[in-house]
Design a protein around this motif. Structure first.
Motif, PDB file in Angstrom:
ATOM      1  N   HIS A 108      -5.716   6.926  -2.288  1.00 28.17           N
ATOM      2  CA  HIS A 108      -6.686   5.946  -1.790  1.00 28.17           C
ATOM      3  C   HIS A 108      -7.845   5.821  -2.766  1.00 28.17           C
ATOM      4  O   HIS A 108      -8.222   6.801  -3.408  1.00 28.17           O
TER       5      HIS A 108
ATOM      6  N   HIS B   3       0.843  -1.207   0.000  1.00 23.50           N
ATOM      7  CA  HIS B   3       0.000   0.000   0.000  1.00 23.50           C
ATOM      8  C   HIS B   3       0.879   1.258   0.000  1.00 23.50           C
ATOM      9  O   HIS B   3       0.678   2.169  -0.810  1.00 23.50           O
ATOM     10  N   GLU B   4       1.876   1.292   0.893  1.00 25.64           N
ATOM     11  CA  GLU B   4       2.735   2.482   0.978  1.00 25.64           C
ATOM     12  C   GLU B   4       3.588   2.626  -0.277  1.00 25.64           C
ATOM     13  O   GLU B   4       3.856   3.744  -0.727  1.00 25.64           O
TER      14      GLU B   4
ATOM     15  N   HIS C  99       1.544   4.433  -2.760  1.00 23.28           N
ATOM     16  CA  HIS C  99       1.586   5.893  -2.567  1.00 23.28           C
ATOM     17  C   HIS C  99       2.892   6.453  -3.140  1.00 23.28           C
ATOM     18  O   HIS C  99       2.897   7.486  -3.816  1.00 23.28           O
TER      19      HIS C  99
ATOM     20  N   TYR D 170      -8.869   0.614   2.166  1.00 20.35           N
ATOM     21  CA  TYR D 170      -8.656   0.407   3.605  1.00 20.35           C
ATOM     22  C   TYR D 170      -9.508  -0.757   4.103  1.00 20.35           C
ATOM     23  O   TYR D 170     -10.593  -0.993   3.577  1.00 20.35           O
TER      24      TYR D 170
HETATM   25 ZN   LIG Z   1      -2.661   5.097   2.423  1.00 21.06          ZN
END
Ligand SMILES: [Zn+2]
Length: 402
Positions: free
Chosen positions: A304, A294-295, A298, A350
């Protein structure tokens, strides 16, 4: 026979008769009270292949604007005017009502029909999968002195293997636009001085996180000046230079796209370190392939997938469902802003079980990779630490949907 039954049974029988009559009446002429049929999809795109399937929601609205129940299989789906007998419409309350598949790429006009009623056309685009040159990015994990990885059962190789499975679309992801990014990560084998690391990808620090953000930031700056972001993707674990700025347990990430230099070409490793383009993993609980992937998303330019249905904000990626931040149900399903159920598999979502990326998310990441930035990619031009080739046109990041 009716005369010989007890009064209670007579009443039940009478009730059943009335119900049957009413039900028959509804089935024979259900259209008097129906105003329209509505057909929606979670997104307007799907992969043109045999396995990808796009979730659909079909609702029948009465003249008062209320949703009506409809019998399973009563509604038929037409694609470009042709009935699709393979598409079964079921009036499920908590899952998609039908799925659409397309083996052929191209535009499809989809409509739902029930007797004389027909929905507005829903325009979909089936797209072939894309391929890209494989990009491999070296990763270094900076681990605080007191975090004993073997003791915590954390194996860097396993974390990276999980990340790569997700990025290479090898997790049986059921998203209709699931895509291979052709991006792989590997544990760096050498330190900045060119010597082999004792353990690939591991820089065990001789300190723990200082008490203040300022002190943590100074440590991070000096590490980044040495472990240059032109050479490594830097991931700090439990060295948090933004304590108090995020909820406890949150990890965060900064893209290696900005520098403090007025001219990007002037950027040196020392000046780039001031931008702190690095990933911070909150603690050992967050040190999973899912959070690291996930990071990294980014760091490669992704936002998101959720936003705000009312204000119409989201990630501006057109093949991820527009959605509110929400927990999935027990089967990992969420609902789009338009009320369509979909499996929440996206790595940039999320609370979900993450297993992949979409075509347009991959396009964003590949654009970041192809345009001047400070990723640790083999230099193919004289641009000084930047990527040489630019074979992907800029993607349109803003698109209106649903
Ligand atoms: Zn995030």
């Amino acid at each position: 026979m009716l005369m010989r039954t007890k009064p209670l049974f007579q009443l039940i029988y009478l009730g059943w008769l009335v119900f049957t009559l009413f039900a028959c009446q509804k089935n024979l002429d259900p259209f008097g009270e129906v105003q329209k049929i509505s057909l929606k999809a979670s997104v307007s795109f799907l992969n043109a292949d045999t396995s990808s399937r796009l979730p659909l929601a079909i609702s029948v609205i009465d003249k008062a604007g209320n949703a009506l129940n409809y019998p399973d299989s009563a509604i038929q789906i037409y694609a470009n005017g042709v009935w699709q007998p393979d598409i079964q419409v079921r009036n499920n309350p908590y899952s998609p009502h039908a799925y659409y598949r397309s083996k052929q790429p191209g535009q499809i006009s989809l409509q739902a029909r029930w007797g004389p009623l027909i929905s507005q056309p829903l325009i979909l685009t089936a797209r072939p999968k894309k391929t890209y040159p494989i990009i491999r990015l070296p990763v270094i994990f900076h681990i605080p002195q007191s975090l004993d990885l073997p003791k915590k059962g954390i194996v860097l190789k396993q974390v990276i293997a999980g990340v790569n499975q997700l990025y290479r679309d090898a997790m049986a992801n059921s998203d209709p636009n699931h895509a291979d990014s052709f991006i792989e990560f590997y544990l760096a084998a050498t330190n900045p001085d060119g010597y082999p690391l004792l353990q690939a990808g591991l820089n065990q620090l001789d300190f723990d996180d200082p008490a203040t953000n300022q002190a943590s930031g100074a440590k991070v700056d000096s590490i980044l000046a040495h472990w240059c972001i032109k050479q490594y993707v830097n991931i700090f674990v439990k060295i948090n230079w933004e304590k108090g700025a995020h909820p406890v347990g949150s990890s965060f990430s900064y893209m290696p796209l900005y520098s403090v230099d007025p001219y990007p070409g002037d950027a040196t490793c020392a000046s780039l370190s001031k931008a702190r383009a690095a990933i911070m993993i909150a603690d050992e609980n967050a040190f999973t392939f899912s959070v690291v992937a996930h990071e990294l998303g980014h760091a490669l330019g992704l936002g998101h997938t959720f936003g705000d249905c009312f204000w119409y904000t989201d990630d501006h990626v057109k093949d991820t469902p527009r959605q509110q931040e929400a927990h999935p149900d027990g089967t990992n399903q969420k609902q789009s802003c338009g009320g369509v159920y979909f499996l929440a598999t996206n790595v940039m979502d999320y609370y979900n079980r993450r297993s992949g990326l979409t075509q347009d998310q991959v396009a964003v990441m590949r654009t970041i990779i192809n345009y001047p930035t400070y990723l640790p990619i083999h230099v193919e031009s004289s641009a000084g630490g930047r990527m040489g080739y630019r074979d992907v046109p800029p993607v349109v990041l803003i698109d209106c949907r649903e």
